[in-house]
Design a protein around this motif. Sequence first.
Motif, short mmCIF file in Angstrom:
data_model
loop_
_atom_site.label_atom_id
_atom_site.label_comp_id
_atom_site.label_asym_id
_atom_site.label_seq_id
_atom_site.Cartn_x
_atom_site.Cartn_y
_atom_site.Cartn_z
N ARG A 111 0.73 -1.23 0.09
CA ARG A 111 -0.07 0.03 -0.07
C ARG A 111 0.68 1.31 -0.11
O ARG A 111 0.46 2.17 -0.50
N SER A 168 -8.63 -8.26 -7.72
CA SER A 168 -7.70 -8.20 -6.52
C SER A 168 -7.34 -9.57 -6.05
O SER A 168 -7.97 -10.42 -5.99
N HIS A 228 2.06 1.81 -3.68
CA HIS A 228 0.93 2.39 -4.46
C HIS A 228 0.76 3.79 -4.12
O HIS A 228 0.57 4.72 -4.96
N ASP A 266 -1.19 -3.98 -3.94
CA ASP A 266 -2.50 -3.80 -2.92
C ASP A 266 -3.32 -5.02 -3.17
O ASP A 266 -4.25 -4.86 -3.79
N PRO A 270 -7.66 -3.11 -2.56
CA PRO A 270 -7.50 -1.51 -2.91
C PRO A 270 -8.71 -0.79 -2.83
O PRO A 270 -9.77 -1.35 -2.72
N ASN A 271 -8.66 0.45 -3.05
CA ASN A 271 -9.72 1.26 -2.90
C ASN A 271 -10.54 0.88 -3.91
O ASN A 271 -10.29 0.81 -5.07
N GLU A 293 -10.79 3.39 -7.07
CA GLU A 293 -9.52 3.15 -7.99
C GLU A 293 -9.68 1.81 -8.52
O GLU A 293 -9.20 1.62 -9.60
N TYR A 294 -10.06 0.55 -7.75
CA TYR A 294 -10.29 -0.42 -8.31
C TYR A 294 -11.24 -0.51 -9.48
O TYR A 294 -10.68 -1.14 -10.53
#
Length: 418
Positions: free
Chosen positions: A54, A402, A57, A386, A389-390, A393-394
């Motif tokens: 994280r 993911s 990124h 990550d 991820p958020n 953003e994903y």
Amino acid sequence: MTPRWWAAATLVALLAALALVTALRVPWGSSPAPRADQVAALRELPADAVARGRAFHAALRPGMYGGMVIGLLAALVLGLTPFGAALVRLAGRPFGGHWLAEALLGGLLVVFAGELVGLPFAAWRQSVVRRYGLSTQSWGGWAVDLLKAYAIGAVLGAIVLVGFYTVTHFAPRWWWAFGAAGAAGLTVLLTFVFPVLIEPVFNKFTPLAPGRLRTNLIAMADRDGVPVSDVLVADASRRTRAVNAYVSGLGPTRRIVVYDTLLREAPPAEVESVVAHELGHARDGDVVTGTLIGALGGAAGVCALYLVGSWTGLLRRAGVESLAEPRAVALLLAIGAVAGLAGGPLQNAVSRRIEARADRHALALTRDPDTFATMQARLSQVNLGDPDPNPVEYALFASHPSTVQRMAAARAWSRSAR
């Protein structure tokens, strides 16, 4: 009917064909990856590895967003002001303003100007991957790779520019038809030549040494109905510590390619799990699907450009009279940049569905969900991913499920198998 009506009708037909191909060849069913399993998978991952991924990124994020914004602004400034047309005119002046000189030299100058704006952000990214130890490449090696990419881009760009503006020069009313056919044909051609001509420019490939792993990989491909001509090792370690594998080529040129970093980092069972995923792409014809979508999308894009070319306000802003003249190349690139940014999330959504299907194929082929989950955890840790991820953003940028989704899918598959 007028050419505009024919172009509109063709655009509708191409979009319908694109929707049909996407509906039939992309798996739209939901993949079983319960959130509870994702949370459990996240807890299994080493906390320090998750934090490091994280942090990596987060360090990349300013350069990524900055590059996107500056690149888009540069494209809009060049395309929606007379500045882009002036650059093209400047490039063609030593040749008397000949249309071919403007198309080739002016077009390449505009493209190079856009690349130059993005260069500091590319250097930013390289500095981050070097700082986190993911890159093994010196700055000199990075510069050489960048120049190689520029050279390849210049050759392809020259072919496209000369071809496109030759058609617009000699067929000013029907260039959209020839351009659409050319865009589709070029997409198909690149699918065949990329593994043979482009990949060797950046990597050396050597056959995997005879042994149990090579025998198992070829046997697995035969058992899956995806015969391969060879198993090659790419010297990825000369520029990165990231691990990966892929199946490249079509028909007689199809081969399994394994990063040398993967062979060093992962045991044979995990290598087989990664290759099984890649065989899934070949088995389900994902390269063909991508080529069809790209060809239809490219052809539809050319038709749409022709129709947009009647917007006089847009042409006036760019300081050109028609999209068919070489001085409008910056406007074309600006329209393409906006369309690419808008269509990116949809392309990534399609990609994630296809990748999830390949994951399910790997699980069914190997029948080893534990190794699959372990390999996904290793990929995330070594590649500094990550794992969870958020969500925003994903949705916008992720082309693969993911890590925790893939590990959760393995858990779900294991339960269903039992």
